[in-house]
Motif scaffolding. Structure first.
Motif, mmCIF file in Angstrom:
data_model
loop_
_atom_site.group_PDB
_atom_site.id
_atom_site.type_symbol
_atom_site.label_atom_id
_atom_site.label_comp_id
_atom_site.label_asym_id
_atom_site.label_seq_id
_atom_site.Cartn_x
_atom_site.Cartn_y
_atom_site.Cartn_z
ATOM 1 N N LEU A 1 4.310 5.532 -5.485
ATOM 2 C CA LEU A 1 4.377 5.457 -6.949
ATOM 3 C C LEU A 1 3.398 6.447 -7.566
ATOM 4 N N ALA A 2 2.215 6.532 -6.964
ATOM 5 C CA ALA A 2 1.209 7.456 -7.484
ATOM 6 C C ALA A 2 1.659 8.893 -7.342
ATOM 7 N N LYS A 3 2.321 9.200 -6.212
ATOM 8 C CA LYS A 3 2.808 10.558 -5.988
ATOM 9 C C LYS A 3 3.880 10.926 -7.011
ATOM 10 N N VAL B 1 0.840 -1.195 0.000
ATOM 11 C CA VAL B 1 0.000 0.000 0.000
ATOM 12 C C VAL B 1 0.875 1.245 0.000
ATOM 13 N N SER B 2 1.894 1.257 0.864
ATOM 14 C CA SER B 2 2.801 2.406 0.925
ATOM 15 C C SER B 2 3.530 2.601 -0.397
ATOM 16 N N MET B 3 3.963 1.502 -1.008
ATOM 17 C CA MET B 3 4.669 1.588 -2.286
ATOM 18 C C MET B 3 3.767 2.138 -3.381
ATOM 19 N N THR B 4 2.503 1.710 -3.357
ATOM 20 C CA THR B 4 1.555 2.177 -4.371
ATOM 21 C C THR B 4 1.308 3.673 -4.235
#
Length: 388
Positions: A383-385, A377-380
């Motif tokens: 990545l979105a940011k 979740v943190s990685m996603t």
């Protein structure tokens, strides 16, 4: 009395998945028909503090000395009336027989035999007024190293009638089991169920009582002063009776582990004192007539594992959302066929058992702590940011 004797001595040990000793599990909807069995109460047979085994200092084991039966403890007893240890003749000695408390306890057992249709019991092993309850092993009776009754276990023994008031004279009692297990076994009628009826008299003199199991009878009222036993009472199971009221002063029950009063006629307003049951692990109140509203106070029951108030149509209010986090050890909730509303209700109201995973993951993770958020979740999010 010269009764016919049989060969066995002991207690029933029926078990089933949801609970292990005593209460009854009722039929709900047609899809739950397979659950229409009786089973023994969750806490009976001795309550092991599972949580204490994680950091045991040996105290739990030392506390079990009070439960050691006479035939085992007589090797080390120092009681003045039993100077020769395991010598049967001690039961005939004046010093032993003249003890006023032993006399009271024997008479209480004989009173119960006479009041509950004793001659027609399934087993009456050694229940004879000329024999000693402890040394002669009366069926269902366990005594301690001093010759006082500590357990009375007569489940499925055809007990019929009203309990005599003198049962309160068993002042060393730790466990009282007068329950019925199942109405039938593999479609064969259980002809040995107990049918104790009426009101239960005060047990206030039982200052050590830990387990009361009277499920599957016709009892209309628990002792009005049962709260006087609250300092030691850890398991109260009276499912499938005719009870109309909850025990009084629930906030006194600081060590209560199991409360099973399901399948009765209890029409009380849901009490705020429930939040004081801080050590409660198992709560079964389904199939009653509870009313009023569940309130914020139940947040205090933060060690509960099972909370079942299903099939109380007039029970409303909201389950506090705080329990999602604070009830960390909960296995499941059951609020089917109630008027409970709110966020948790929107996820749990239409299922018979709402397991924790069904309501503890909030749609936007606002109930999750940082440690609970998976790495993916943190990685996603990162990545979105970075893509903006």
């Amino acid at each position: 009395m010269g009764l016919m004797l049989s060969s066995c001595r002991g207690e029933s040990s029926m078990s089933a998945p949801a609970r292990c000793r005593g209460g009854w599990l009722a039929v709900g909807t047609a899809s739950m028909a397979f659950l229409a069995v009786l089973h023994k109460c969750s806490a009976a047979g001795g309550i092991t503090d599972d949580e204490k085994l994680l950091f045991s200092d040996g105290q739990w084991h030392r506390n079990q000395r009070k439960s050691i039966p006479l035939e085992t403890s007589c090797y080390y007893t120092t009681h003045a009336a039993l100077p020769y240890g395991c010598q049967y003749r001690a039961a005939k000695e004046p010093a032993y027989k003249s003890d006023s408390q032993r006399q009271l306890e024997k008479q209480a057992l004989l009173d119960m035999f006479n009041a509950l249709d004793g001659p027609n019991w399934r087993s009456t092993d050694n229940w004879d007024e000329d024999l000693d309850p402890c040394w002669d092993y009366w069926y269902g009776v366990t005594c301690d190293e001093h010759g006082y009754v500590i357990k009375l276990e007569l489940a499925d023994n055809r007990l019929v009638g009203s309990l005599p008031a003198t049962i309160g004279n068993l002042i060393s009692l730790l466990k009282l089991d007068l329950s019925s297990t199942q109405p039938d076994y593999h479609q064969h009628e259980n002809r040995n169920i107990n049918r104790i009826e009426g009101k239960m008299h005060s047990l206030a003199r039982m200052t050590r009582i830990e387990e009361i199991e009277v499920s599957g009878n016709l009892i209309t009222q628990l002792p009005k002063d049962l709260y006087l036993n609250a300092k030691t009472l850890r398991s109260l199971c009276a499912s499938f009776n005719k009870l109309r009221k909850l025990p009084e002063k629930l906030d006194e029950y600081k060590v209560l582990h199991t409360l099973e009063l399901d399948n009765n006629l209890i029409a009380d307003t849901f009490p705020e004192e429930f939040g004081a049951l801080s050590n409660a692990r198992i709560i079964h109140l389904q199939y009653n007539k509870l009313k009023g509203e569940i309130n914020e106070a139940i947040v205090g029951m933060d060690r509960v594992r099972v909370f079942d108030v299903a099939h109380n149509p007039n029970l409303g209010g909201q389950l506090p959302e705080e329990i999602i986090v604070l009830w960390a050890e909960t296995d499941y909730l059951s609020i089917l066929n109630t008027s409970i509303s709110g966020y948790i209700s929107s996820l749990c109201l239409d299922v018979p058992f709402c397991w924790k995973f069904m309501y503890d993951t909030h749609k936007d993770l606002t109930w999750a702590t940082v440690a609970d958020v998976p790495d993916i979740v943190s990685m996603t999010i990162e990545l979105a940011k970075s893509a903006r």
